[in-house]
Design an enzyme around this catalytic site. Sequence first.
Site, short mmCIF file in Angstrom:
data_model
loop_
_atom_site.label_atom_id
_atom_site.label_comp_id
_atom_site.label_asym_id
_atom_site.label_seq_id
_atom_site.Cartn_x
_atom_site.Cartn_y
_atom_site.Cartn_z
N CYS A 1 -5.65 -1.79 -1.18
CA CYS A 1 -6.69 -2.71 -1.68
C CYS A 1 -7.67 -1.96 -2.58
CB CYS A 1 -7.42 -3.35 -0.51
SG CYS A 1 -6.38 -4.47 0.45
N CYS B 1 -1.74 3.07 3.26
CA CYS B 1 -2.49 2.06 4.00
C CYS B 1 -3.54 2.72 4.89
CB CYS B 1 -1.51 1.21 4.83
SG CYS B 1 -2.17 -0.39 5.34
N ASP B 2 -4.48 1.91 5.39
CA ASP B 2 -5.71 2.43 6.00
C ASP B 2 -5.52 3.56 7.00
OD1 ASP B 2 -6.67 0.37 4.51
OD2 ASP B 2 -7.66 -0.69 6.14
N LYS B 3 -4.65 3.37 8.01
CA LYS B 3 -4.54 4.36 9.08
C LYS B 3 -3.63 5.53 8.69
CE LYS B 3 -7.04 1.44 11.08
NZ LYS B 3 -6.95 0.45 9.99
N SER C 1 -12.55 -4.54 9.11
CA SER C 1 -11.94 -4.02 7.90
C SER C 1 -13.03 -3.42 7.03
CB SER C 1 -11.24 -5.15 7.16
OG SER C 1 -10.95 -4.77 5.83
N CYS D 1 0.82 -1.21 0.00
CA CYS D 1 0.00 0.00 0.00
C CYS D 1 0.85 1.26 0.00
CB CYS D 1 -0.91 0.01 1.23
SG CYS D 1 -1.88 -1.49 1.47
N ASP E 1 -2.36 -3.35 7.70
CA ASP E 1 -3.55 -4.04 8.22
C ASP E 1 -3.60 -5.47 7.73
OD1 ASP E 1 -4.13 -1.62 9.34
OD2 ASP E 1 -6.21 -1.60 8.70
N GLU F 1 -8.91 -5.15 14.27
CA GLU F 1 -9.76 -5.33 13.09
C GLU F 1 -9.89 -6.83 12.85
OE1 GLU F 1 -9.20 -2.31 9.82
OE2 GLU F 1 -8.45 -4.10 8.84
#
Length: 575
Positions: free
Chosen positions: A204, A132-134, A480, A59, A91, A454
Site C-alpha cells: 500500500c 507485506c506488513d509483517k 492498520s 505486496c 493483511d 488488525e
Amino acid sequence: MPDDSPARTNRPKYRSRITTDGMDRTPHRGFMRAMGLDDEAIAKPMIGVVTTDGEMTPCTMGLREQAAFAKQGIAEAGGTPREFTTISVSDGISMNHQGMKFSLLSRELIADSVEAAIRGHVYDAVIGFGGCDKNLPGMMMAMVRLNIPSVFIYGGSKLPGTYKGKDITLLTTYEGVGGVLAGTMSEEELKELELVCAPTIGACPGQFTANTMGMVSEALGLAPLGSSMIPAVYSERKGVARTAGHALMAALENGGPLPRDLVTRKSLENAAAVVAATGGSTNAAMHLPAIAHEAGIDFDMAAVAEVFDRTPLVADLQPGGRFLAKDVNNIGGAPVIFKLLMELGCFDGSALTLTGETMAEALKAFPDPDGEVVRTKDNLISPDGGVVVLKGNLCPDGALLKVAGLKSLTFRGPARVFDSEDACTKVVQNREYNEGDVIVIRYEGPAGGPGMREMLGTTAVIYGQGMGEKVALLTDGRFSGATRGMMIGYASPEAATGGPLALIRDGDIIEIDAQARKISVELSEEEMDKRRAAWKAPDPRHLGGALEKYARLVGPANKGAVTHSGNVEWEWEEH
C-alpha cells in the site's frame, strides 16, 4: 577435485565449510551437485537469498524478480547464492474476519523459518526481501537473531490509482464501504473505486505499516539508504538489489558490520523518531521492541513513547496527510527525512549504515527537504510527533494513538463494550451506535485473540460513515497503519490477562487527552478492585495448531508481542 586443492584451502574460513569440506561431507556435496553446483561454486561462501514472493498478495509479487538481481550481485562479488522462500499473510485479504488472527503470528513464522533455513544449511550471510506488513519486521528480527552479515530490502509500494483526478489507495475503498453504509456513496461508485484503486503490484502506497517499516529498515542500517520509497514497479529496484548483493559480500569479507552492530539503542531511537516524524503506523511501536528483543535490548513501548514525545511531525503523508511513498521518492527518499531530523537534533548521526559509514557521513549525499512533502525546520507540521502513547488507569502499560491529522486531541464519552471485533463490526455496519460513544473492543490482544487482529475493516467503516472523530474506539487489538480517527489500540495489559479493559461496562465514562498523553475511566480504585475480584478469565478455547502454540507463548504488546526469550547466542561450529 581433491579436498586439499587450492580452491578448497586458500580462502577465508566460512561457516558453510562445515557442509562442504572433508571426505565425510561427500554426501553433502552430492546434494549440492544435484542442484547444479560445481567445484568452483561449492568452494565459495554460501549466501541465503530469501523472499516472501507469492500470489497471496500484490505486496509480495515481484520480490523474486528483485532477488534475481541480488543473486547476480552476490555471484559477481564471489558468493554462491542459495534462494528460498517463506510465507506471507496478506493483511488486506485477511482483514475483518478470523483470518486476521494469523497476520501478526506470521511475523514470528517468518523470523523462525528464516532462522531455521539459515542455521540448518549454515549459510554465511543472508539478504532478505519483504513486501507485506509483517514481512518486514519478521525478516529484520531473523537477521538480528542470526547476527550474520545481512541486508534487508523492502520490495516497495504500488503506485496509487486515480479517481476523478485524485490519487487513491485501497484505504479509499475501505472508507468507501462506510460511505455506502452511510448513504453518502453509491455501490456503483464503490465498484469504480475497486477497479482503479490498485493498478500495480507492491504494498500500500501510504505511510501505513509496510512503508513505515521500510523507512525503519533504513534508519536501523539494515537496508540501503534511499531504497525503501522506490515504487515496486520501478526498474531502479533491480540496480538496488544487485548493489545490495555486492554490499552483503563486502560485509562478509570485512567481518561486518553485523546486524547487532547496526541495531543499537541509538538506531532504535532513530527509527522511532522516523515513525513519529512521518505520522507512521502504530504497529511500529510494537515491531521496534520485537526487533530490539532479538538483540537483548530493552526497548519497550515506554521507550518508544519517550522518542515520540520529543519528535516533531515533519512529513505530510497519508493517512493523516496528503502524500504517498512515490512522492517521498521523488524528493530523494527517506534519507531526506533523516537528514532533517538530524538537523533538528532528533536523529543520532553516529549510528552506522550497512556499509560501515555513519549516518552523518552517508546523509551528506541526499538533498534537503522540498518544503511540501517534507517540511523545513522553520515550517514544521507540528512540534509533536504523529503517534503518541497514552497511559492511565485503563492502560497502565500504554496504548497507541495516531494523532496526525486529528482535529481534536481530547474526547470524553460513555463506553460501548464488545467482547470481540465481530460483535462490534455488526453494530458498526448497521450504524447502531451513537455519536459520542467510546467503542471498546476487548479480548483481541496477542493472547486473547489470539493473534491481535488488525481492525481497519471496522475503523475505516466508522470513518467512511463520517464518524471518525465523532466517536472514539479503544481496543487491546491492533490497527492498520491506514487507520485514522480517534482510534486507540494495543491497550496493555490486554483484557484476557486481567488488564483493566476487562473491567469496563457499558456506560462507564472514558476520558482521552492525547495532549496530556492520558486515558482513563472515571471509576474509583475501590470500584475497580471490586470488579477485579469478581472478574473471571474467559474459558480457553481448544484451538490446536499454530494459534494454540502462539497463545501459549506470546508476550504483551508493549514488549513487542514476542514468543521467545530473545538475545539468542548461537555457537557456530567449525569443521
